[in-house]
Scaffold this motif. Structure first.
Motif, short mmCIF file in Angstrom:
data_model
loop_
_atom_site.label_atom_id
_atom_site.label_comp_id
_atom_site.label_asym_id
_atom_site.label_seq_id
_atom_site.Cartn_x
_atom_site.Cartn_y
_atom_site.Cartn_z
N ASN A 261 39.21 50.17 48.08
CA ASN A 261 38.34 49.01 48.20
C ASN A 261 37.54 48.77 46.93
OD1 ASN A 261 36.37 47.13 49.70
ND2 ASN A 261 37.79 47.79 51.30
N ILE A 262 37.02 49.87 46.35
CA ILE A 262 36.25 49.76 45.12
C ILE A 262 37.10 49.15 44.00
CG2 ILE A 262 35.11 51.12 43.30
CD1 ILE A 262 34.24 53.10 45.43
N LEU A 263 38.36 49.55 43.94
CA LEU A 263 39.26 49.06 42.89
C LEU A 263 39.67 47.61 43.10
CD1 LEU A 263 41.62 52.17 42.58
CD2 LEU A 263 39.73 51.55 41.05
N ALA A 264 39.93 47.24 44.36
CA ALA A 264 40.57 45.95 44.63
C ALA A 264 39.60 44.80 44.85
CB ALA A 264 41.48 46.08 45.86
N ALA A 265 38.45 45.05 45.49
CA ALA A 265 37.59 43.95 45.93
C ALA A 265 37.13 43.03 44.81
CB ALA A 265 36.39 44.50 46.71
N PRO A 266 36.65 43.56 43.66
CA PRO A 266 36.23 42.62 42.59
C PRO A 266 37.38 41.75 42.10
CG PRO A 266 35.38 44.84 42.18
CD PRO A 266 36.38 44.95 43.29
N ARG A 267 38.57 42.33 41.98
CA ARG A 267 39.72 41.57 41.48
C ARG A 267 40.18 40.52 42.49
NH1 ARG A 267 39.57 46.60 39.68
NH2 ARG A 267 40.15 47.07 37.52
N LEU A 268 40.19 40.89 43.76
CA LEU A 268 40.57 39.92 44.78
C LEU A 268 39.49 38.86 44.97
CD1 LEU A 268 42.26 42.31 47.38
CD2 LEU A 268 43.38 40.60 45.93
N GLY A 269 38.23 39.25 44.74
CA GLY A 269 37.15 38.27 44.77
C GLY A 269 37.32 37.24 43.67
N LYS A 270 37.71 37.71 42.47
CA LYS A 270 37.97 36.79 41.35
C LYS A 270 39.17 35.90 41.67
CE LYS A 270 37.15 38.48 37.34
NZ LYS A 270 37.23 39.24 36.06
N LEU A 271 40.18 36.47 42.34
CA LEU A 271 41.34 35.68 42.75
C LEU A 271 40.93 34.60 43.74
CD1 LEU A 271 44.44 35.34 42.61
CD2 LEU A 271 44.60 36.94 44.54
N SER A 272 39.98 34.92 44.63
CA SER A 272 39.48 33.93 45.59
C SER A 272 38.83 32.76 44.86
CB SER A 272 38.47 34.58 46.55
OG SER A 272 39.09 35.54 47.36
N ASP A 273 38.11 33.07 43.77
CA ASP A 273 37.50 31.99 42.99
C ASP A 273 38.56 31.06 42.41
OD1 ASP A 273 34.88 32.82 43.35
OD2 ASP A 273 34.90 34.15 41.62
N ARG A 274 39.74 31.63 42.10
CA ARG A 274 40.77 30.87 41.40
C ARG A 274 41.67 30.07 42.36
NH1 ARG A 274 42.37 34.76 38.39
NH2 ARG A 274 44.38 35.28 39.35
N ILE A 275 42.13 30.70 43.44
CA ILE A 275 43.10 30.04 44.32
C ILE A 275 42.53 29.63 45.67
CG2 ILE A 275 44.95 31.34 43.22
CD1 ILE A 275 45.22 32.96 45.82
N GLY A 276 41.32 30.11 46.00
CA GLY A 276 40.72 29.76 47.28
C GLY A 276 40.59 30.98 48.19
N ALA A 277 39.39 31.15 48.76
CA ALA A 277 39.14 32.31 49.62
C ALA A 277 39.98 32.27 50.88
CB ALA A 277 37.66 32.37 49.98
N HIS A 278 40.27 31.07 51.40
CA HIS A 278 41.04 30.96 52.64
C HIS A 278 42.47 31.48 52.46
CE1 HIS A 278 41.84 27.37 50.33
NE2 HIS A 278 42.84 27.04 51.12
N LYS A 279 43.04 31.27 51.26
CA LYS A 279 44.39 31.77 51.00
C LYS A 279 44.42 33.30 50.91
CE LYS A 279 45.80 27.60 48.48
NZ LYS A 279 46.24 27.05 47.17
N VAL A 280 43.44 33.86 50.19
CA VAL A 280 43.37 35.32 50.06
C VAL A 280 43.14 35.96 51.42
CG1 VAL A 280 42.07 37.23 49.05
CG2 VAL A 280 42.56 35.20 47.67
N MET A 281 42.31 35.34 52.25
CA MET A 281 42.00 35.90 53.57
C MET A 281 43.24 36.00 54.45
SD MET A 281 39.17 34.60 56.35
CE MET A 281 38.05 34.19 55.01
N VAL A 282 44.03 34.94 54.49
CA VAL A 282 45.24 34.93 55.32
C VAL A 282 46.24 35.97 54.82
CG1 VAL A 282 47.25 33.57 55.98
CG2 VAL A 282 44.98 32.56 56.12
N ILE A 283 46.49 35.99 53.51
CA ILE A 283 47.48 36.92 52.95
C ILE A 283 47.08 38.37 53.20
CG2 ILE A 283 48.50 37.76 50.79
CD1 ILE A 283 48.24 34.85 49.74
N THR A 284 45.81 38.69 52.97
CA THR A 284 45.37 40.08 53.12
C THR A 284 45.32 40.51 54.59
OG1 THR A 284 43.06 39.31 52.92
CG2 THR A 284 44.11 40.22 50.94
N LEU A 285 45.00 39.58 55.49
CA LEU A 285 45.00 39.94 56.92
C LEU A 285 46.40 40.33 57.38
CD1 LEU A 285 42.59 37.38 58.66
CD2 LEU A 285 42.50 39.87 58.88
N PHE A 286 47.38 39.51 57.05
CA PHE A 286 48.76 39.82 57.46
C PHE A 286 49.27 41.10 56.77
CE2 PHE A 286 49.10 35.25 58.72
CZ PHE A 286 49.49 35.47 60.03
N THR A 287 48.97 41.26 55.49
CA THR A 287 49.42 42.47 54.78
C THR A 287 48.76 43.72 55.35
OG1 THR A 287 49.62 41.12 52.77
CG2 THR A 287 49.70 43.51 52.51
#
Length: 403
Positions: A261-287
């Motif tokens: 979590n420590i490694l991934a959260a900042p990077r995925l948070g930055k990804l949310s800024d770029r492509i949208g938090a709703h997209k990251v949320m759906v992808i990560t929930l299913f994964t």
């Protein structure tokens, strides 16, 4: 350096220390209760459950209350109140003369919580839109990592320094957090809401009610998934290996998701800024849901540890996405209260996950815990896809506002 970045560093440390303070007692409680004079194993187990769970139940109740106070009087006063209060209360646990006093102090610890809520609100309101995902992603690692690493740290400290010193050391850590907050956190607070007092009035002022509820449920389900293995991981490890380092392997399996979590959260948070938090949320929930399924089929400890680590990488994108969307859809005057309810959902998830995992294992089997948790995440992912992703995708202008 911008003020929000300086505050982020201090808040990260404080939330990490708070997470440790809330959870480090888990492996220590049974031993400490026995040390306080309780001899029967059944009584030790029962009292341990009460002492551990009661803190999170009261934290869930009081978190929105302290969030409301933060909206009225500022976030920094709440940070100082919570860090100093926890430092004193946790330190006093080392002097507890009996189990009744220990449980009373654990209850008091739940009442004075609110550090994480105030931190999240402070950073969310100070950070600009461009960096919100990265900042909230970084911050979300602190509480989750502290909570997941807490049992490992508590077990290590108790083994090398003694049971009572676990409480003294954790109290000292919270006192350091108090002083760093006092001297280094900067806040220019201006109260903008003076009329909203009741929960019903607050609810009427939230513009995206359905989406807000969806985000609360997602925070709850995620935390259940993180903690569902806590009551069964040691027993499960015992089925996988005869190693004399069972406690260490169990701690590694449970804490692996926190490290990821420590490694991934900042990077995925930055990804949310770029492509949208709703997209990251759906992808990560299913994964995350899919990654729980192979955990039921592992035959060696290293396999479970690796899969828990991979799950932590995906879970690291969920809380930042939830926090980003809450920040975007919530009026500034209500931010503390709404984040307080979100934190309540997480505290209930910690308690519910621990109870849930144990009950599923007792009624079905240990491996069934992984299947049921996977089903929860996948159903939640489908719900978020239908209620959030599809609706935002169908309204491009709305996506820019809340995605």
């Amino acid at each position: 350096m911008p003020i929000w970045k300086k505050n982020l560093v201090v808040c990260w440390f404080g939330m990490f220390a708070t997470g440790i303070g809330m959870s480090q007692i888990a492996p220590v409680l049974p031993l400490y209760i026995r040390h306080l004079g309780v001899g029967q194993e059944a009584a030790v187990a029962q009292l341990s459950g009460i002492a551990f769970g009661s803190t999170f139940i009261l934290s869930a109740i009081f978190s929105p209350i302290w969030g409301s106070v933060a909206d009225k009087f500022g976030r920094k006063p709440m940070l100082l109140r919570a860090s100093l209060g926890m430092a004193i209360v946790i330190g006093c646990m080392g002097f507890a003369p009996n189990v009744t006093v220990l449980i009373g102090l654990r209850l008091l610890q739940g009442v004075i919580t609110g550090y994480s809520t105030a931190c999240t609100t402070l950073i969310a309101t100070q950070t600009d839109q461009e960096h919100a995902g990265w900042a909230l992603g970084t911050l979300s690692t602190a509480n989750i990592a502290g909570s997941l690493l807490g049992p490992l740290i508590g077990g290590f400290l108790s083994e090398h320094f003694g049971l009572q010193n676990v409480f003294f050391m954790t109290g000292a850590l919270m006192m350091v957090s108090f002083f760093t907050t006092l001297f280094f956190v900067k806040e220019s607070f201006q109260r903008t809401d003076k009329k909203v007092r009741h929960a019903k009035e607050i609810w009427h002022q939230i513009p995206e009610k359905s989406l807000t509820v969806t985000l609360f449920v997602t925070a709850f389900i995620l935390t259940i998934a993180l903690y569902s293995v806590e009551p069964i991981v040691t027993v499960f490890m015992g089925h996988l290996t005869n190693s004399s380092h069972l406690a260490l392997l169990s701690g590694l399996a449970f804490s692996a998701s926190g490290l990821a979590n420590i490694l991934a959260a900042p990077r995925l948070g930055k990804l949310s800024d770029r492509i949208g938090a709703h997209k990251v949320m759906v992808i990560t929930l299913f994964t995350a849901g899919l990654l729980f399924i192979p955990q039921a089929f592992v035959t060696a400890p290293w396999q479970l540890i690796v899969l828990r680590f991979l799950f932590g990488l995906t879970a690291g994108g969920l809380m930042p996405s939830v926090n980003i969307m809450i920040r975007k859809i919530t009026p500034t005057a209500l931010t503390g209260r709404v984040f307080g309810f979100s934190m309540s959902a997480m505290y209930l998830g910690v308690f519910g996950g621990s109870v849930f995992g144990g009950q599923i294992a007792a009624w079905l089997s240990i491996r069934a815990v992984f299947f049921v948790t996977a089903a929860l995440l996948l159903v939640n992912g489908l719900w978020v896809y239908c209620r959030v992703y599809r609706q935002i995708a169908a309204q491009p202008s709305r996506a820019q506002h809340i995605g």
